[in-house]
Design an enzyme around this catalytic site. Structure first.
Site, mmCIF file in Angstrom:
data_model
loop_
_atom_site.group_PDB
_atom_site.id
_atom_site.type_symbol
_atom_site.label_atom_id
_atom_site.label_comp_id
_atom_site.label_asym_id
_atom_site.label_seq_id
_atom_site.Cartn_x
_atom_site.Cartn_y
_atom_site.Cartn_z
ATOM 1 N N SER A 236 0.846 -1.184 0.000
ATOM 2 C CA SER A 236 0.000 0.000 0.000
ATOM 3 C C SER A 236 0.892 1.248 0.000
ATOM 4 O O SER A 236 1.739 1.386 -0.885
ATOM 5 C CB SER A 236 -0.951 -0.043 1.200
ATOM 6 O OG SER A 236 -2.028 0.829 1.002
ATOM 7 N N ASP B 220 -8.810 -5.411 -5.635
ATOM 8 C CA ASP B 220 -8.373 -4.332 -4.752
ATOM 9 C C ASP B 220 -8.760 -3.002 -5.370
ATOM 10 O O ASP B 220 -8.446 -2.722 -6.532
ATOM 11 C CB ASP B 220 -6.859 -4.415 -4.548
ATOM 12 C CG ASP B 220 -6.302 -3.249 -3.743
ATOM 13 O OD1 ASP B 220 -7.091 -2.568 -3.048
ATOM 14 O OD2 ASP B 220 -5.079 -3.032 -3.810
ATOM 15 N N HIS C 15 -6.204 -6.407 -1.612
ATOM 16 C CA HIS C 15 -5.156 -5.519 -1.133
ATOM 17 C C HIS C 15 -4.040 -6.263 -0.384
ATOM 18 O O HIS C 15 -4.282 -6.878 0.659
ATOM 19 C CB HIS C 15 -5.784 -4.466 -0.221
ATOM 20 C CG HIS C 15 -5.001 -3.204 -0.076
ATOM 21 N ND1 HIS C 15 -4.659 -2.405 -1.135
ATOM 22 C CD2 HIS C 15 -4.498 -2.576 1.014
ATOM 23 C CE1 HIS C 15 -3.998 -1.349 -0.712
ATOM 24 N NE2 HIS C 15 -3.875 -1.426 0.589
#
Length: 634
Positions: free
Chosen positions: A189, A423, A448
């Site tokens: 991320s 995601d 994710h």
């Protein structure tokens, strides 16, 4: 009110991005951070780690980019090391470093089990560095002090964080005598964005990066602002058309009920909120957050989108739209009650300070009501909270993003961009190979940061395949690095000394007994064979090149290992100066010839000088006189 809700949703989606790694804890009104493992967590949640994870503190530089007196201030930056699998500095074993994101670093170490897998496969050292202003790595002594003014918050940037990592890694490698150990950056991320930027900005420090679910293209207008919610909508619609339709219809139904007498009280009861609702917007905001959360972390084995939709579609016959949505919420979070709360912007929030990511959507392009991104409103929020005006275009100026393929293929290398297409942030990720070494690996079903989790026996085949591809590429990076590092190194020279040190290696004939040309040639044979296998280059021809003693080795390598090298360039290789093949005076004869051909008088002077030196040396104070004449140091 719609403008305010737009700002709130944009900020909350940044929370979804920024907490890259986290762990489960009980839900609480103040819990607003969402992590890779799909759980709500406290912002300061800390995990107790196994004993092999050892915590250290580093005196880190506050400001790496200016020379004002306060720039030299330091703060304690926390980092964690796991030595369990490391072969040590003499083996040039790799260092895998997690580029800390917006979370307590203990949570990262607890979740990112794929790093441990890499360390076990490649005998690597594990290093996790906490991002400045997060966890325990807060400058100025405390968070209250660090957030007390913009002059102190001004050091809270991604560029300063990357410089922290560069300084700490360089210092650590020096202290461990591990200068020749390659470093690979890993992050998920926001941490994945940092890992990719770290490789681009500091290629001399990290040889490669694994950037998982890193939306480095979600800035300016590179990615459509509605792309995030388009994927949320797609995830729900692909799971169940009726579920998607119910959610889409629910927003106006909630507004209708809220407008009735005692409407908010009825909604409070239907949705089992812990506190009475203050507005329908408050409830809709909370539901929207649950839906985007479910989509962003729609990973096995829980598959939260399906869980929500099964509950919505499975409600008893005759249940109205609001009742079905409430059933979906209960399946997503569970009783006894739901903490629905207003999101009030705070000048103590790390996330609201960090970056401008334009996420919003129109009225008809998703299953949500219209919540467009409003830069002017976002700017007013920042000015009101911090007294500063954001720089919405600085990220693309500092790190790039536009025309990424044409730009990066000219100078970038060794980055894996991994994504799962369920995601929501994959919309801003790199989904196509840029070059042979800037590769995109994605799965249709993953969400994710799933590939950073600990591998298990029940992992689906597509996840196993994704991680195996990443392992293979990282193995190639390390093989290439080691080939470059060792190609010039003969055993017992440079850093390639057996037994841990030169003192030990030269201690006795037992340890020196392995110091031979034949052993060195066998080293080369083994290394080349292994490298070709790792590179899938078995059909690539090899030519040996060397000079002087290296030239001798190159020629002998061709003679002794013809199946490995097809040819050799042996420069200045005196392979015939052994036994009586060459006259023993051959070397000095050429020295004499070189001087005599250059100058006969010079040659004669040198020839006479030997006896003259002996004469002077035999005189009283002769050696002292010679020392003075020739200006010897001793």
């Amino acid at each position: 009110m719609e403008q305010q809700l737009s700002s709130v949703l944009s900020l909350l989606l940044l929370l979804l991005l920024f907490t890259a790694i986290s762990v489960s804890t009980a839900m609480h009104p103040s819990t607003r951070r969402l992590g890779v493992v799909g759980k709500l967590v406290e912002s300061d949640f800390e995990v107790e780690l196994p004993p092999e994870f050892v915590t250290y503190l580093y005196s880190q530089t506050l400001d790496h980019f200016s020379y004002r007196p306060e720039s030299y201030t330091t703060f304690q930056q926390r980092y964690i090391i796991n030595y369990e699998y490391w072969d040590g500095p003499n083996s040039s074993a790799p260092i895998f470093v997690y580029t800390g994101d917006e979370a307590d670093i203990t949570g990262v170490a607890a979740y990112a089990g794929f790093m441990v897998e890499l360390a076990s496969l490649f005998n690597g050292l594990l290093l996790y560095i906490e991002h400045r202003y997060y966890g325990e790595s807060v400058p100025f002594g405390s968070k209250d002090e660090a957030f007390s003014s913009t002059s102190k918050l001004g050091y809270f940037t991604s560029t300063q964080a990357l410089a922290n990592y560069a300084e700490l890694i360089t210092n650590l490698k020096k202290n461990l005598s591990a200068e020749n150990c390659p470093v690979i950056a890993i992050g998920g991320s926001y941490g994945g964005m940092l890992a990719s930027w770290f490789r681009l900005k500091y290629p001399h420090i990290v040889i490669g990066a694994l950037a998982s679910s890193a939306p480095i293209l979600y800035f300016d207008d590179i990615t459509p602002e509605n792309a995030y919610h388009v994927i949320v909508t797609k995830d729900f619609r692909e799971t169940s058309e009726s579920c998607y339709n119910t959610i889409r219809e629910s927003w106006s139904e909630i507004d209708k009920v809220a407008a009735e007498p005692n409407g908010l009280a009825n909604l409070t009861q239907i949705f089992m909120t812990c506190e009475p609702l203050n507005s329908s917007q408050e409830l809709k905001y909370y539901l929207a957050l649950r839906y985007v959360f479910s989509a962003q972390y729609d990973n096995p084995p829980t598959y939260p989108v399906k869980k929500v939709c099964d509950a919505i579609d499975g409600a008893p016959e005759g249940t109205d739209v609001i009742g079905r949505v409430a059933a979906g919420l209960n399946a997503s979070v569970g009783p006894p009650c739901h903490f629905v709360y207003d999101f009030i912007p705070s000048n103590m929030s790390e996330f609201q300070w960090q970056m401008v990511m334009p996420i919003g959507h129109g009225a008809n392009d998703t299953m949500f009501q219209a919540w467009p991104f409003d830069l002017n409103n976002h700017t007013k929020t920042c000015q009101g909270l911090f007294g500063v005006t954001p720089r919405p275009h600085w990220i693309t100026t500092e790190f790039g993003g536009r025309d990424i393929k044409s730009v990066l293929q000219n100078f970038g290398s060794n980055i894996i961009f991994s994504n799962g297409l369920r995601d929501t942030y994959s919309a801003g990720g790199v989904l196509q190979d840029i070059s042979d070494s800037l590769v995109a690996i994605y799965t249709d079903k993953g969400a994710h940061c799933l590939d950073l989790g600990t591998p298990t026996a029940t992992d689906p085949d597509w996840l196993v395949s994704q991680q195996q591809k990443e392992i293979k590429i990282i193995g190639l990076w390390l093989a290439e690095y080691n080939a470059r590092l060792l190609s010039d190194e003969h055993r017992y020279y440079g850093e390639s000394v057996p037994f841990g040190s030169k003192d030990i290696a030269f201690n006795n004939t037992n340890t020196l007994g392995y110091f031979s040309s034949t052993q060195a040639l066998a080293d080369y044979a083994e290394l080349i064979t292994n490298l070709k296998k790792n590179l899938s280059a078995e059909n690539c021809p090899v030519i040996a090149i060397g000079g002087s003693y290296g030239g001798m080795l190159a020629s002998w390598f061709r003679l002794k290992y013809q199946h490995i090298v097809i040819g050799a360039l042996a420069s200045s290789a005196s392979i015939l100066y052994f036994d009586d093949i060459t006259p023993e005076n051959g070397y000095d004869s050429i020295v004499t010839k070189d001087f005599r051909e250059t100058s006969e008088s010079c040659y004669s002077t040198i020839k006479q000088s030997w006896s003259e030196i002996d004469k002077v040396a035999a005189q009283p104070n002769g050696l002292a006189n010679l020392s003075q004449i020739f200006r010897t140091c001793d």
